[in-house]
Design an enzyme around this catalytic site. Structure first.
Site, mmCIF file in Angstrom:
data_model
loop_
_atom_site.group_PDB
_atom_site.id
_atom_site.type_symbol
_atom_site.label_atom_id
_atom_site.label_comp_id
_atom_site.label_asym_id
_atom_site.label_seq_id
_atom_site.Cartn_x
_atom_site.Cartn_y
_atom_site.Cartn_z
ATOM 1 N N GLU A 264 0.886 -1.177 0.000
ATOM 2 C CA GLU A 264 0.000 0.000 0.000
ATOM 3 C C GLU A 264 0.908 1.206 0.000
ATOM 4 O OE1 GLU A 264 -3.252 -0.225 -0.233
ATOM 5 O OE2 GLU A 264 -3.027 -2.399 -0.227
ATOM 6 N N CYS A 301 -1.854 8.747 4.149
ATOM 7 C CA CYS A 301 -1.852 8.276 2.746
ATOM 8 C C CYS A 301 -3.106 8.749 2.026
ATOM 9 C CB CYS A 301 -1.753 6.766 2.719
ATOM 10 S SG CYS A 301 -2.937 5.985 3.801
ATOM 11 N N GLU A 392 3.030 12.455 -5.292
ATOM 12 C CA GLU A 392 2.729 12.800 -3.900
ATOM 13 C C GLU A 392 3.819 13.680 -3.274
ATOM 14 O OE1 GLU A 392 3.453 9.631 -1.073
ATOM 15 O OE2 GLU A 392 1.630 10.107 0.029
HETATM 16 P P1 NAP Z 1 9.190 4.142 3.324
HETATM 17 O O1 NAP Z 1 10.335 5.065 3.275
HETATM 18 O O2 NAP Z 1 8.820 3.462 2.078
HETATM 19 O O3 NAP Z 1 9.547 3.058 4.453
HETATM 20 C C1 NAP Z 1 8.680 2.000 4.833
HETATM 21 C C2 NAP Z 1 9.512 0.785 5.270
HETATM 22 O O4 NAP Z 1 10.063 0.158 4.121
HETATM 23 C C3 NAP Z 1 10.686 1.127 6.156
HETATM 24 O O5 NAP Z 1 10.796 0.109 7.125
HETATM 25 C C4 NAP Z 1 11.861 1.117 5.221
HETATM 26 O O6 NAP Z 1 13.048 0.719 5.847
HETATM 27 C C5 NAP Z 1 11.459 0.047 4.226
HETATM 28 N N1 NAP Z 1 12.037 0.279 2.906
HETATM 29 C C6 NAP Z 1 11.944 1.399 2.151
HETATM 30 N N2 NAP Z 1 12.570 1.222 0.981
HETATM 31 C C7 NAP Z 1 13.064 -0.040 0.979
HETATM 32 C C8 NAP Z 1 13.814 -0.806 0.046
HETATM 33 N N3 NAP Z 1 14.194 -0.303 -1.132
HETATM 34 N N4 NAP Z 1 14.157 -2.062 0.392
HETATM 35 C C9 NAP Z 1 13.801 -2.567 1.580
HETATM 36 N N5 NAP Z 1 13.099 -1.891 2.512
HETATM 37 C C10 NAP Z 1 12.745 -0.638 2.223
HETATM 38 O O7 NAP Z 1 7.862 4.876 3.793
HETATM 39 P P2 NAP Z 1 7.617 5.791 5.073
HETATM 40 O O8 NAP Z 1 8.400 7.029 4.946
HETATM 41 O O9 NAP Z 1 7.795 4.977 6.287
HETATM 42 O O10 NAP Z 1 6.052 6.157 4.934
HETATM 43 C C11 NAP Z 1 5.574 7.263 4.200
HETATM 44 C C12 NAP Z 1 4.883 6.804 2.922
HETATM 45 O O11 NAP Z 1 3.951 5.790 3.224
HETATM 46 C C13 NAP Z 1 4.075 7.869 2.200
HETATM 47 O O12 NAP Z 1 4.339 7.815 0.820
HETATM 48 C C14 NAP Z 1 2.621 7.493 2.471
HETATM 49 O O13 NAP Z 1 1.705 7.931 1.511
HETATM 50 C C15 NAP Z 1 2.732 6.009 2.521
HETATM 51 N N6 NAP Z 1 1.632 5.386 3.269
HETATM 52 C C16 NAP Z 1 0.729 4.614 2.618
HETATM 53 C C17 NAP Z 1 -0.339 4.050 3.314
HETATM 54 C C18 NAP Z 1 -1.348 3.183 2.620
HETATM 55 O O14 NAP Z 1 -2.113 2.522 3.275
HETATM 56 N N7 NAP Z 1 -1.380 3.141 1.319
HETATM 57 C C19 NAP Z 1 -0.461 4.260 4.690
HETATM 58 C C20 NAP Z 1 0.482 5.048 5.326
HETATM 59 C C21 NAP Z 1 1.545 5.597 4.601
HETATM 60 P P3 NAP Z 1 14.138 1.789 6.328
HETATM 61 O O15 NAP Z 1 13.387 2.944 6.913
HETATM 62 O O16 NAP Z 1 14.943 1.023 7.302
HETATM 63 O O17 NAP Z 1 14.891 2.202 5.119
#
Ligand code: NAP
Length: 527
Positions: A264, A301, A392
């Site tokens: 998501e 989100c 976004e």
């Molecule tokens: P994120 O940077 O994608 O990180 C999420 C998790 O994924 C972290 O544990 C991160 O680990 C890991 N991760 C990221 N890139 C990775 C990769 N290339 N390989 C392996 N692991 C990886 O997201 P965030 O900053 O936590 O959250 C913000 C985003 O989430 C926004 O874009 C928001 O819209 C979205 N969101 C979506 C929903 C939905 O239901 N659709 C709900 C809430 C938020 P590390 O931090 O250790 O790198």
């Protein structure tokens, strides 16, 4: 108590030498606890234990799984104020939000407990044998949903409880009969560890197998990548950015045995304001939307990042009021310096695009990690020509697109990327004059909202939280509500299998009294 260790099943270990701390964005200082990142050996051990646990946990009855899920909720409640305090220290979010999110998390766990206790979710379907059928006799076939295997869960930064360690994904996987390995979010590793300790206590108290749950720390992408590539892992649930979700999806697709990644991801949640609504109540709509754009510092989100309208006096009134209202809202703290930094970077990139005008921006000095909200505007044609404007900006930012006519509004809607939500603001019966526009919007989103705001996701059976790519990697499933269990099961058929050896759900006597489709009829009767 926070130890900073990994939970590998029922054992806590810290064998690695890479450590990290979480951050208090309100005070702009590191928190006191030190977390040790999981080593490859710890990752492998968690996966092995989960595979071992799967042998028994996948066969645990709905009643026992319900007991486990309810015990997790109780143990989270037993963490009391400590959990809420750590949540606030690691996220900068206010205490009221912490309590509310805990309530939602407990509600989700208990909803899944009721769901598996009732048992209909297995969708038992039976076609009884017809030995006399001509020209060929029919065999006895019985189908139901069974669990997929160990699931890896990546929690979200912006929901330290409800979309994290014991959040919706974990609850759904446990309900489905799948062991869970959580890749703890580095921004709230302490909150994660406390919840992990509650899950382990609940597992021990209710006699669940060791390895049904593990919680691994990491401050970079390596642990998550190792988990997704581990052959013992059979599915992944992810909530986060498009970049992260897509990277993991691609990684899973390259495995010898590709596995599903239910990611998501981000969304700009288009809001279409129809002409009569603009004519009659532009100011009220603008006031409501100033609140929605800045709710939770825009870190949802479902944040309304794109507002679409046809040029008119009403639209001018709307943008003027939105500009006034947005600057009056007190800026608030973002989750982490990295999130705040990314917001500034993405905002600057959006503001530097040709044809973008700032309508209203908070310009006074703010504390470190606080976000200054901005609303901008652009002509429809420019929006259509520049894909950067379709992306976004995670935070309190929104873009108002001024379309020259209905045809342009419809073209823009049809060219949007997949979205979690779409909203229509309409007066009287004017919506019925926009059938084609609404059709285009329905095609691009997972949930459509009438005269409301997209922020606020109700947790219930009829909720669809997902949408066409890139809102999610598989628009057929929801990440919220009890139907999210369907991500972690596969349909399985028994042919002419001895009645005694069938699972209870498919036995002739229907001992669980569940609703089954027998020879085309939905009944609870025995056969
Ligand atoms: P994120 O940077 O994608 O990180 C999420 C998790 O994924 C972290 O544990 C991160 O680990 C890991 N991760 C990221 N890139 C990775 C990769 N290339 N390989 C392996 N692991 C990886 O997201 P965030 O900053 O936590 O959250 C913000 C985003 O989430 C926004 O874009 C928001 O819209 C979205 N969101 C979506 C929903 C939905 O239901 N659709 C709900 C809430 C938020 P590390 O931090 O250790 O790198």
């Amino acid at each position: 108590m926070i130890t900073g260790k990994n939970y590998i099943g029922n054992t806590t270990t810290a064998n690695g030498n890479k450590t990290f701390k979480t951050f208090n964005p309100q005070k702009n200082i590191e928190n006191e606890w030190t977390f040790t990142e999981a080593t490859s050996a710890e990752v492998n051990k968690a996966c092995e234990l989960a595979t071992e646990a799967f042998k028994t946990y996948s066969k645990v009855s709905g009643a026992k799984k319900a007991e486990f899920l309810r015990a997790i909720a109780t143990e989270i409640e037993n963490l009391g104020e400590e959990l809420l305090n750590v949540y606030c220290l690691e996220s900068g979010l206010p205490a009221g939000r912490a309590g509310g999110e805990r309530g939602r998390t407990l509600g989700q766990l208990r909803a899944f407990a009721n769901h598996v206790e009732e048992g209909n979710w297995v969708e038992a379907t039976i076609d009884t044998a017809q030995p006399e059928r001509e020209p060929m006799p029919r065999v006895d076939l019985r189908k139901m949903n069974v669990s997929l295997g160990p699931v890896v869960v990546f929690g979200a930064s912006n929901f330290p409880l409800a979309f994290s360690t014991a959040g919706g994904d974990t609850a759904a996987a446990f309900a489905a009969g799948c062991p869970v390995i959580v890749k703890s979010h580095p921004m709230h590793a302490g909150t994660g560890e406390l919840v992990a300790s509650a899950i382990i206590k609940a597992a021990e108290k209710t006699g669940m197998p060791n390895g049904v749950f593990s919680n691994l720390n990491s401050s970079g992408i390596e642990v998550g990548q190792e988990l997704v590539q581990n052959p013992k892992v059979k599915a992944v649930a992810f909530t986060g950015s498009l970049k992260g979700g897509r990277a993991l999806y691609d990684l899973a697709g390259k495995r010898d045995e590709p596995i599903p990644v239910f990611a998501e991801m981000g969304s700009i949640n288009p809001v279409v304001i129809l002409p009569k609504a603009l004519e009659n109540r532009a100011s009220d709509i603008a006031k409501t939307y100033a609140g929605s754009i800045t709710l939770g510092t825009g870190q949802f989100c479902t944040n309304p990042g794109l507002i679409l309208g046809i040029k008119s006096a009403g639209l001018t009134n709307f943008v003027n009021t939105l500009a006034e209202e947005i600057v009056n809202i007190e800026p608030s703290c973002m989750l982490h310096p990295n999130i705040a930094g990314t917001y500034e970077k993405n905002k600057d990139k959006a503001l530097s695009q040709n044809g973008i005008d700032v309508l209203g921006a908070h310009s006074e000095n703010v504390k470190p990690n606080f976000a200054k909200q901005v609303v901008t505007t652009v002509q429809g044609k420019t929006f259509l020509e520049n894909s950067t404007l379709h992306h976004e900006v995670f935070g309190p930012y929104s873009l108002v697109v001024q379309c020259k006519d209905e045809a342009e509004l419809r073209e823009i809607t049809s060219k949007l990327e997949g979205q979690l939500t779409g909203t229509v603001i309409s007066d009287d019966n004017e919506i019925s004059n926009y059938v084609n526009l609404i059709h285009e919007l329905e095609n691009r989103v997972g949930r459509i909202i009438f005269n409301g705001v997209p922020t606020g996701v109700e947790v219930c059976a009829s909720m669809l939280h997902g949408g066409p790519y890139p809102a999610s990697t598989d628009s057929r499933f929801t990440a919220v509500g009890v139907d999210s269990i369907k991500r972690f099961v596969r349909p399985f058929s028994f042919q002419d299998w001895p009645n005694d050896l069938l699972p209870a759900e498919l036995k002739n006597s229907n001992p669980l009294g569940i609703l089954r489709t027998v020879d085309g009829k939905k009944i609870t009767d025995k056969i």
